[in-house]
Structures are given as C-alpha cells and as structure tokens.
Motif scaffolding. Sequence first.
Motif, mmCIF file in Angstrom:
data_model
loop_
_atom_site.group_PDB
_atom_site.id
_atom_site.type_symbol
_atom_site.label_atom_id
_atom_site.label_comp_id
_atom_site.label_asym_id
_atom_site.label_seq_id
_atom_site.Cartn_x
_atom_site.Cartn_y
_atom_site.Cartn_z
ATOM 1 N N ARG A 1 -5.490 9.580 -0.406
ATOM 2 C CA ARG A 1 -6.169 10.319 0.665
ATOM 3 C C ARG A 1 -5.712 11.771 0.784
ATOM 4 O O ARG A 1 -6.517 12.656 1.044
ATOM 5 N N TYR B 1 -6.484 1.941 -7.085
ATOM 6 C CA TYR B 1 -6.404 3.279 -6.516
ATOM 7 C C TYR B 1 -7.562 3.466 -5.535
ATOM 8 O O TYR B 1 -8.670 3.026 -5.813
ATOM 9 N N CYS B 2 -7.296 4.118 -4.410
ATOM 10 C CA CYS B 2 -8.373 4.325 -3.437
ATOM 11 C C CYS B 2 -8.306 5.724 -2.838
ATOM 12 O O CYS B 2 -7.289 6.408 -2.937
ATOM 13 N N HIS B 3 -9.403 6.095 -2.198
ATOM 14 C CA HIS B 3 -9.543 7.372 -1.488
ATOM 15 C C HIS B 3 -9.335 8.587 -2.393
ATOM 16 O O HIS B 3 -8.746 9.589 -1.966
ATOM 17 N N THR C 1 -12.439 2.912 -0.617
ATOM 18 C CA THR C 1 -11.632 2.707 0.592
ATOM 19 C C THR C 1 -10.481 1.737 0.337
ATOM 20 O O THR C 1 -10.491 0.964 -0.620
ATOM 21 N N GLU C 2 -9.528 1.771 1.235
ATOM 22 C CA GLU C 2 -8.388 0.854 1.154
ATOM 23 C C GLU C 2 -8.832 -0.586 1.389
ATOM 24 O O GLU C 2 -8.311 -1.511 0.785
ATOM 25 N N THR D 1 0.931 5.159 0.090
ATOM 26 C CA THR D 1 0.146 6.347 0.381
ATOM 27 C C THR D 1 0.926 7.555 -0.100
ATOM 28 O O THR D 1 2.048 7.806 0.359
ATOM 29 N N ASN E 1 -2.979 4.847 -2.304
ATOM 30 C CA ASN E 1 -3.914 5.617 -1.498
ATOM 31 C C ASN E 1 -3.722 7.109 -1.800
ATOM 32 O O ASN E 1 -2.654 7.661 -1.580
ATOM 33 N N VAL F 1 0.864 -1.170 0.000
ATOM 34 C CA VAL F 1 0.000 0.000 0.000
ATOM 35 C C VAL F 1 0.907 1.227 0.000
ATOM 36 O O VAL F 1 1.701 1.422 0.918
#
Length: 121
Positions: free
Chosen positions: A49, A78-80, A103-104, A15, A47, A13
């Motif tokens: 975020r 891909y998330c957030h 979400t993750e 970020t 992520n 992951v």
Amino acid sequence: MKVKIDTKEKMYVITLQENKLTANMTEDLRKILLNYLKETPANVIINFRQVNEMELEIAKLLAVIQQRFYDENHSLVYCHLKPEVADFLDSIDVLEILNVTPTESEASDIVQMEEIEREYL
C-alpha cells in the motif's frame, strides 16, 4: 527497512512501510520473508500500500522468494500494488510470475484456498 507485521489465523500480513524499495534493502527483505518459512503456517501476504517505487533488485528478489514459498508448499501473495509499481513489474516480466491481488481480503482468500488445495493433495 520498516515493516508492520500482523499475525492472522493461517497467515502473516507484512505491510511494507517504505515509499521506495531500493537495492540496499534486498538483504533485509530476503531475511524477513525467508524467516517465515520456519513458521507454522508459513503463509505470508505482503501489503504494498505505501510503496510507490522499487528497484530492479527488489523485483527480482520477489520472484525468487515467491518460487521458494511455493516450492516449500506455502503461500506468498502480494496486494495493494500501486499502478506505477505494477507497471514496472510488468515491464520487466515479473508481474506475471507473482501472485498479486488488488486487496488484502482477496489475498487472504487465496491463501485460504491454497491451504485447502494442499490438504487435498
């Protein structure tokens, strides 16, 4: 480019710790992501975020890297994505190409499901 990397059982992951992804970050991001194609397993969740904005060059890179991962039988999710980032990607017809989850946790579920699919193929 600042990133935080967490190693999980079947994935990494990443970020992104930047508010804005600019064209001059394209090469750094490309190197970071393609490096994971050498790993086992080479599944990555990115992520977003903290990302509020990105430039066109980064968006194009994400689509190219997404395809490269899938061509080599690995997952990239891909998330957030914040609404403004998702809207930008949609406006340039890149969002529909990317494997995006809210979400993750959901991204992790997709990676695990794709791993199972690859085992059966």
